[in-house]
Scaffold this active site. Structure first.
Site, PDB file in Angstrom:
ATOM      1  N   LYS A 154      -2.470  -1.077  -3.782  1.00  0.00           N
ATOM      2  CA  LYS A 154      -2.572  -2.500  -4.182  1.00  0.00           C
ATOM      3  C   LYS A 154      -3.961  -3.071  -3.972  1.00  0.00           C
ATOM      4  O   LYS A 154      -4.402  -3.927  -4.747  1.00  0.00           O
ATOM      5  CB  LYS A 154      -1.540  -3.360  -3.444  1.00  0.00           C
ATOM      6  CG  LYS A 154      -1.519  -3.188  -1.944  1.00  0.00           C
ATOM      7  CD  LYS A 154      -0.367  -2.308  -1.528  1.00  0.00           C
ATOM      8  CE  LYS A 154      -0.349  -2.089  -0.037  1.00  0.00           C
ATOM      9  NZ  LYS A 154       0.604  -1.070   0.381  1.00  0.00           N
ATOM     10  N   GLU A 162       4.289   1.045  -9.768  1.00  0.00           N
ATOM     11  CA  GLU A 162       5.490   0.362  -9.271  1.00  0.00           C
ATOM     12  C   GLU A 162       5.500   0.276  -7.749  1.00  0.00           C
ATOM     13  O   GLU A 162       5.948  -0.710  -7.170  1.00  0.00           O
ATOM     14  CB  GLU A 162       6.740   1.116  -9.761  1.00  0.00           C
ATOM     15  CG  GLU A 162       8.063   0.476  -9.418  1.00  0.00           C
ATOM     16  CD  GLU A 162       8.229  -0.913 -10.025  1.00  0.00           C
ATOM     17  OE1 GLU A 162       8.344  -1.027 -11.240  1.00  0.00           O
ATOM     18  OE2 GLU A 162       8.218  -1.903  -9.254  1.00  0.00           O
ATOM     19  N   VAL A 188       3.716  -2.869  -5.157  1.00  0.00           N
ATOM     20  CA  VAL A 188       4.283  -4.150  -4.710  1.00  0.00           C
ATOM     21  C   VAL A 188       5.763  -3.958  -4.372  1.00  0.00           C
ATOM     22  O   VAL A 188       6.521  -3.421  -5.181  1.00  0.00           O
ATOM     23  CB  VAL A 188       4.168  -5.242  -5.804  1.00  0.00           C
ATOM     24  CG1 VAL A 188       4.688  -6.580  -5.283  1.00  0.00           C
ATOM     25  CG2 VAL A 188       2.732  -5.373  -6.281  1.00  0.00           C
ATOM     26  N   GLY A 237       7.326  -1.941  -2.537  1.00  0.00           N
ATOM     27  CA  GLY A 237       7.789  -0.559  -2.340  1.00  0.00           C
ATOM     28  C   GLY A 237       8.805  -0.070  -3.344  1.00  0.00           C
ATOM     29  O   GLY A 237       8.511   0.035  -4.540  1.00  0.00           O
ATOM     30  N   GLY A 286       7.046   1.419  14.498  1.00  0.00           N
ATOM     31  CA  GLY A 286       6.460   2.005  13.292  1.00  0.00           C
ATOM     32  C   GLY A 286       6.400   1.035  12.121  1.00  0.00           C
ATOM     33  O   GLY A 286       6.174   1.445  10.985  1.00  0.00           O
ATOM     34  N   ASP A 333      -2.984  -8.176   2.585  1.00  0.00           N
ATOM     35  CA  ASP A 333      -2.147  -7.250   1.831  1.00  0.00           C
ATOM     36  C   ASP A 333      -1.228  -8.014   0.880  1.00  0.00           C
ATOM     37  O   ASP A 333      -1.054  -7.633  -0.282  1.00  0.00           O
ATOM     38  CB  ASP A 333      -1.323  -6.403   2.817  1.00  0.00           C
ATOM     39  CG  ASP A 333      -0.332  -5.507   2.105  1.00  0.00           C
ATOM     40  OD1 ASP A 333      -0.765  -4.465   1.567  1.00  0.00           O
ATOM     41  OD2 ASP A 333       0.868  -5.849   2.077  1.00  0.00           O
ATOM     42  N   LYS A 367      -1.042  -8.018  -3.379  1.00  0.00           N
ATOM     43  CA  LYS A 367       0.190  -7.885  -4.169  1.00  0.00           C
ATOM     44  C   LYS A 367       0.371  -9.089  -5.084  1.00  0.00           C
ATOM     45  O   LYS A 367       0.819  -8.955  -6.227  1.00  0.00           O
ATOM     46  CB  LYS A 367       1.378  -7.714  -3.228  1.00  0.00           C
ATOM     47  CG  LYS A 367       1.347  -6.346  -2.520  1.00  0.00           C
ATOM     48  CD  LYS A 367       2.247  -6.306  -1.300  1.00  0.00           C
ATOM     49  CE  LYS A 367       2.250  -4.914  -0.666  1.00  0.00           C
ATOM     50  NZ  LYS A 367       2.869  -4.914   0.679  1.00  0.00           N
TER      51      LYS A 367
END
Lengths: 438, 438
Positions: free
Chosen positions: B105, B129, B132, B134, B187, B201, B205
């Site tokens: 992205k 795809e 953005v 996932g 995680g 981020d 997107k």
């Protein structure tokens, strides 16, 4: 600029919005599809009504055969509903080399396999995004966006009428009859509500979802289907106190290693904090559990002229945009010989809500618990709510752990024969969307 | 059976799951795409790690140029992250006649327009795809399923790290630092969390969503971006008492008749009963408001190896399935000359949550109300919560009706100069997803 010529059959709620939006979004649709999509001819029952929608007289006909037979048309959009005439329209259109768009879930549920095979034989396409969950691009997600996944589960609210009625019964504490009346007044229920409230419409949509995700068409008669007509406000209210919401769900599941697919439609209790529980009114929402992608939810308007027209138009853009491709496997959306079949309802495993009306005397609970215990069915909670007046005995609500349907129903039958039972046991399934081997 | 040959660059969290799932779902993917999708070559930094994933030695290289230069490959999948090297990889791959799939992205946000033009010039496709939300097939919905719509709004939670942290701060009453620590342990946050928690981020997107829905690429620097680092648990708790939830949202809106598009990323207060408010933990969810279809919501996992791999694989199936089509307008996902531009943040209209720390003495509220009143800004509620201990003065929470950002910020500046203010005013926008002319 090439033109993509369409014949429209049916100019009701959906058809008229397809016509309207195609006009108002002409420039956008041309840009997106690379062609000018034009409705050249429209077949209607009453030309008078069509003129009011603003369709020019010269495009109208009262004979759908004129459209199917017109060699100049690229595609036929069928939007009249019912089964027999649409079947004739669609099979003839495909045979005559036309692509087809339809929103007709009943037709697909009964004849989907045959129609898909016919399309494939004649190297034509049939698209039907509007048939399930209206404007939500759900079928496309299953066929394209989530194409890499094996589907463990596809479940959700696919009938806005039922969801509206249950929402009104829940929030407004209405009876079924009053909520249905309101739904009709608000335009959320048809004059004849039978197909919706009986769960049949949801079963038709479940059949389509099953075909797309497991590549086999279940027989409609094999889909266990229960409607919302007999849902009692008492159970909605009492389930609410226990932390559950009533939703009519279509549930499709395949447990790992099994060749049988669960496919069923019935009023279902969901935990209040589950995201599907917050889907209220006439909205639809479907959860898809893919083995790679995990859980997804798609939410939007599942009916109504505009949302359905949005899906029909997206199908038309797809047809206009891409030429027929020999290998394009979206066409072959069902195998002739499928390895799967429908799991009988007696074999499913579920949690249950059981409400009994009993004579209030000692020993009642012990007898019931004994019957459940003999069948190895665990009770997770028992409540005897205090009620000031209750027509038949006192209510006793029992929540039951996971049990096989067969054994649970056998237990219920036995319980129903107990002398202190005042009426038939009331049973609802409780869903947590678990799939074995997930 | 034809084979579709792929070169994979990057075998980290996502790349290794693409490799794995392609093997475990080989039969399914072949059936769905009509071709055998094969990863012929993989470029990695460390062959040792790759061998552990189970990739045969002979398919490995440490030089990505070997993949880009290989005339035998149909497509290149770029999954290394960063900007400069991916830029080289993707532009060279397109120039050498390869289709491209990426999840990058940041690269698209900065170079999307150029890359799209290059793809179109070389008659190649670039699909992204996974970039953005996932595994959620959101870009496909915008480009295909909802293709007939003009988009009034696209807004939602597109960063799972921030949503996880805010959820923990809300439900666990944690500080930002503690919630971040937990996110790293679980995680859900990178070792270097900056790109996520700063909102950058999400802004990347938002740029992609803007390009697909309004056909123009905003400059990243033009996107108003505010992160979650300074969100105080006091405000989360107090907003909660007022019936609101904190979410980091990417908001894209176009009001009717306007040529300016609102595009902004910031912590936002949402009504608790809004469906986005129930999206918790690391999940993503995006609302799309189309002018025909109305409101839709798409929900699922926005990050993680498997969900992202699901999206990458669906892009590969699309490339394998359909041959390049000259007219296919999904390619031209941005106009060279767009009629739209970004609306400056000072011009947006919003409701606001304003928290002031003041010296507790008479006349304070009157002075503040006077400043707001002069700017024509209406107060919808004022509360001075009782607090046992508060470092700097006492808190005063003011909810403000719709106001233009410029005037509201001017008022805040004036308020901040009042002598009884103990620290800078704390401001959050409150969103109801309204679009003018809807």
């Amino acid at each position: 600029m090439n033109s993509f010529k369409v014949g429209l059959i049916g100019l009701g709620n959906v058809g008229s919005r397809v016509w309207h939006n195609l006009l108002t979004h002409k420039e956008l649709l041309t840009k997106k599809s690379g062609k000018t999509i034009e409705i050249k001819k429209i077949a209607v029952r009453s030309p008078q009504k069509a003129l009011k929608v603003g369709v020019p007289q010269e495009r109208l006909t009262t004979d759908w055969k004129e459209i199917v037979d017109d060699p100049d048309l690229d595609a036929v959009v069928e939007l009249i509903g019912g089964i027999d005439v649409p079947y004739e329209i669609i099979t003839q259109a495909l045979q005559k080399g036309k692509d087809v768009v339809t929103a007709n879930k009943a037709l697909l549920a009964f004849h989907g396999h045959e129609i898909a095979s016919l399309a494939s034989k004649h190297k034509r396409r049939i698209l039907f995004e509007a048939s399930v969950a209206g404007g939500i691009p759900l079928l496309q997600a299953i066929q394209d966006g989530l194409v890499a996944n094996r589907f463990l589960m596809i479940s959700g609210i696919v009938n806005g009428t039922c969801n509206y009625i249950l929402t009104e019964m829940t929030n407004g504490r209405m009876s079924y009859a009053d909520a249905l009346k309101k739904a009709k007044e608000m335009g959320y229920a048809e004059a004849d509500e039978k197909l919706d409230v009986s769960g049949e419409d949801s079963a038709h949509k479940a059949a389509i979802l099953c075909a797309l995700s497991y590549r086999f068409w279940p027989k409609v008669g094999e889909i266990y289907t229960e409607g919302i007509e007999s849902v009692d406000p008492f159970d909605i209210q009492y389930a609410g106190e226990l932390g559950y919401v009533f939703k009519l769900l279509a549930i499709i599941k395949k447990h790992q290693g099994s060749k049988e697919v669960e496919i069923r439609v019935h009023p279902t209790l969901l935990k209040k904090d589950h995201i599907l529980s917050s889907v209220s009114g006439s909205f639809n929402a479907v959860i898809i559990k893919g083995d790679i992608v995990g859980d997804q939810l798609f939410y939007g308007r599942g009916a109504g002229g505009d949302p359905t027209a949005s899906a029909v138009l997206s199908d038309l853009v797809e047809l206009a945009r891409y030429p027929y491709v020999e290998c394009a496997p979206r066409l072959f959306f069902a195998d002739t010989e499928s390895e799967y079949k429908v799991m009988p309802i007696s074999e499913i495993v579920s949690r249950y809500y059981l409400r009994l009306n009993v004579v209030d005397k000692p020993g009642v609970l012990a007898s019931i618990a004994e019957i459940l215990g003999k069948k190895n069915i665990g009770i997770s909670s028992v409540v005897q709510p205090e009620v000031s007046s209750f027509a038949q005995g006192v209510p006793l609500v029992i929540m039951v752990h996971d049990a096989k349907e067969k054994f649970f129903q056998e237990a219920c039958l036995e319980i129903s024969r107990l002398p202190f039972l005042k009426c038939k046991p009331i049973v609802y399934r409780v869903e947590d969307f678990h799939v074995q081997g997930e």
